[in-house]
Design a protein around this motif. Sequence first.
Motif, PDB file in Angstrom:
ATOM      1  N   GLN A 209       0.643  -1.600  -0.124  1.00  0.00           N
ATOM      2  CA  GLN A 209       0.586   0.435   0.117  1.00  0.00           C
ATOM      3  C   GLN A 209       0.898   0.887  -0.520  1.00  0.00           C
ATOM      4  O   GLN A 209       0.327   2.267  -0.747  1.00  0.00           O
ATOM      5  N   ALA A 210       2.312   1.135   0.527  1.00  0.00           N
ATOM      6  CA  ALA A 210       2.638   2.255   0.820  1.00  0.00           C
ATOM      7  C   ALA A 210       3.502   2.114  -1.078  1.00  0.00           C
ATOM      8  O   ALA A 210       3.428   3.751  -1.503  1.00  0.00           O
ATOM      9  N   TYR A 211       3.910   2.055  -1.661  1.00  0.00           N
ATOM     10  CA  TYR A 211       4.297   1.549  -2.769  1.00  0.00           C
ATOM     11  C   TYR A 211       3.489   2.076  -3.721  1.00  0.00           C
ATOM     12  O   TYR A 211       3.116   2.387  -4.608  1.00  0.00           O
ATOM     13  N   VAL A 212       1.884   1.304  -3.606  1.00  0.00           N
ATOM     14  CA  VAL A 212       1.289   1.280  -4.741  1.00  0.00           C
ATOM     15  C   VAL A 212       0.918   3.206  -4.345  1.00  0.00           C
ATOM     16  O   VAL A 212       0.974   4.430  -5.503  1.00  0.00           O
ATOM     17  N   PHE A 213       0.250   3.718  -3.036  1.00  0.00           N
ATOM     18  CA  PHE A 213       0.360   5.572  -3.144  1.00  0.00           C
ATOM     19  C   PHE A 213       0.892   6.023  -3.450  1.00  0.00           C
ATOM     20  O   PHE A 213       1.528   6.814  -4.478  1.00  0.00           O
ATOM     21  N   THR A 214       2.922   5.728  -3.115  1.00  0.00           N
ATOM     22  CA  THR A 214       3.714   6.308  -3.877  1.00  0.00           C
ATOM     23  C   THR A 214       3.884   6.270  -5.068  1.00  0.00           C
ATOM     24  O   THR A 214       3.648   7.334  -6.382  1.00  0.00           O
ATOM     25  N   ILE A 215       3.470   5.264  -5.996  1.00  0.00           N
ATOM     26  CA  ILE A 215       3.648   5.261  -7.282  1.00  0.00           C
ATOM     27  C   ILE A 215       2.350   5.527  -8.340  1.00  0.00           C
ATOM     28  O   ILE A 215       2.870   6.629  -8.873  1.00  0.00           O
ATOM     29  N   LEU A 216       1.032   5.902  -7.564  1.00  0.00           N
ATOM     30  CA  LEU A 216       0.448   6.239  -8.401  1.00  0.00           C
ATOM     31  C   LEU A 216       0.266   7.983  -8.051  1.00  0.00           C
ATOM     32  O   LEU A 216      -0.022   8.255  -9.418  1.00  0.00           O
ATOM     33  N   SER A 217       0.930   8.719  -6.693  1.00  0.00           N
ATOM     34  CA  SER A 217       1.028   9.929  -6.290  1.00  0.00           C
ATOM     35  C   SER A 217       2.657  10.368  -7.998  1.00  0.00           C
ATOM     36  O   SER A 217       2.078  11.053  -8.514  1.00  0.00           O
ATOM     37  N   THR A 218       3.376   9.206  -8.147  1.00  0.00           N
ATOM     38  CA  THR A 218       4.207  10.054  -9.646  1.00  0.00           C
ATOM     39  C   THR A 218       3.589   9.747 -10.630  1.00  0.00           C
ATOM     40  O   THR A 218       3.710  10.204 -11.942  1.00  0.00           O
ATOM     41  N   LEU A 219       2.815   8.873 -11.406  1.00  0.00           N
ATOM     42  CA  LEU A 219       2.394   9.072 -12.436  1.00  0.00           C
ATOM     43  C   LEU A 219       1.329  10.247 -12.447  1.00  0.00           C
ATOM     44  O   LEU A 219       1.067  10.891 -13.537  1.00  0.00           O
ATOM     45  N   TYR A 220       0.449  10.830 -11.421  1.00  0.00           N
ATOM     46  CA  TYR A 220      -0.304  11.405 -11.084  1.00  0.00           C
ATOM     47  C   TYR A 220       0.616  13.203 -12.090  1.00  0.00           C
ATOM     48  O   TYR A 220       0.618  13.864 -12.391  1.00  0.00           O
ATOM     49  N   THR A 221       1.848  12.649 -10.772  1.00  0.00           N
ATOM     50  CA  THR A 221       2.745  13.603 -11.251  1.00  0.00           C
ATOM     51  C   THR A 221       3.968  13.563 -13.128  1.00  0.00           C
ATOM     52  O   THR A 221       4.078  14.744 -14.012  1.00  0.00           O
ATOM     53  N   SER A 222       3.472  12.947 -13.181  1.00  0.00           N
ATOM     54  CA  SER A 222       3.504  12.650 -14.639  1.00  0.00           C
ATOM     55  C   SER A 222       3.661  13.058 -16.567  1.00  0.00           C
ATOM     56  O   SER A 222       3.787  12.768 -17.118  1.00  0.00           O
ATOM     57  N   GLU A 223       1.501  12.642 -15.627  1.00  0.00           N
ATOM     58  CA  GLU A 223       1.040  13.629 -16.313  1.00  0.00           C
ATOM     59  C   GLU A 223       1.416  15.090 -17.064  1.00  0.00           C
ATOM     60  O   GLU A 223       0.676  15.747 -17.979  1.00  0.00           O
ATOM     61  N   ILE A 224       1.669  15.321 -15.175  1.00  0.00           N
ATOM     62  CA  ILE A 224       1.680  16.873 -16.231  1.00  0.00           C
ATOM     63  C   ILE A 224       3.252  17.263 -16.864  1.00  0.00           C
ATOM     64  O   ILE A 224       3.846  17.265 -16.102  1.00  0.00           O
ATOM     65  N   HIS A 225       3.175  17.149 -18.008  1.00  0.00           N
ATOM     66  CA  HIS A 225       4.196  17.611 -18.316  1.00  0.00           C
ATOM     67  C   HIS A 225       4.622  18.485 -19.217  1.00  0.00           C
ATOM     68  O   HIS A 225       3.446  19.713 -19.958  1.00  0.00           O
TER      69      HIS A 225
END
Length: 225
Positions: A209-225
Amino acid sequence: MMTNLFSIFDPYSSFFTLQLNWFSSLLLIVILPLNFWLIPNRLFLLMKTIFFFIKKEIFNLMKLNLYKGNNLFFITLFFILLMNNFLGLFPYIFTSTSHLIFNLTFSLPIWLSLMIFGWTRKTQNMFIHLIPNGTPPILMPFMVLIETISNIIRPGTLAIRLTANMIAGHLLITLLSQNGTSLSTMFIFLLILIEVMLLILEMSVSIIQAYVFTILSTLYTSEIH
């Protein structure tokens, strides 16, 4: 003595009704600062291995969209959630991540900062994300509505996912342990075995769950470029 099953998640169950349970998150201060050790121990080497693994995952997801400091921010977020999840498995330690308000303090600022940055600095790209490529013109209004709703509920889904997984495991362990006094000796040994297996499962859930939370937050950040 618990008044009900959910009292284990009650932050008011402290001394003189003060919410001292939240201070369990400060136990990270005791665990994390290992830089004062002259010789790196096994825990330090394990954390270093996890650090580089998460760093590699974040780099693969963001690639060219990686801004300075993103690695350190998301790795720190992962370790904070991981330590709080693990601490909640110890007896008499309050599980901070089982509360929605605690998890929202991470997901909501991340989402809000991304929205402010995206709509002020990357406005055209934000509009592009509302309509996927190849969408028929007749479906464009519906896709904009669906994408907008899915974007708005992102911080809620991040926080609720972590909260629900933390609550479910703790409730199951507590529910089974309450029946120990009414069982025979043979079934008590079986109950202990089940509790140990559930505890191992909860340890894996804490990491995932800590990994999923971090990876999803990273994916949301990567969409803004």
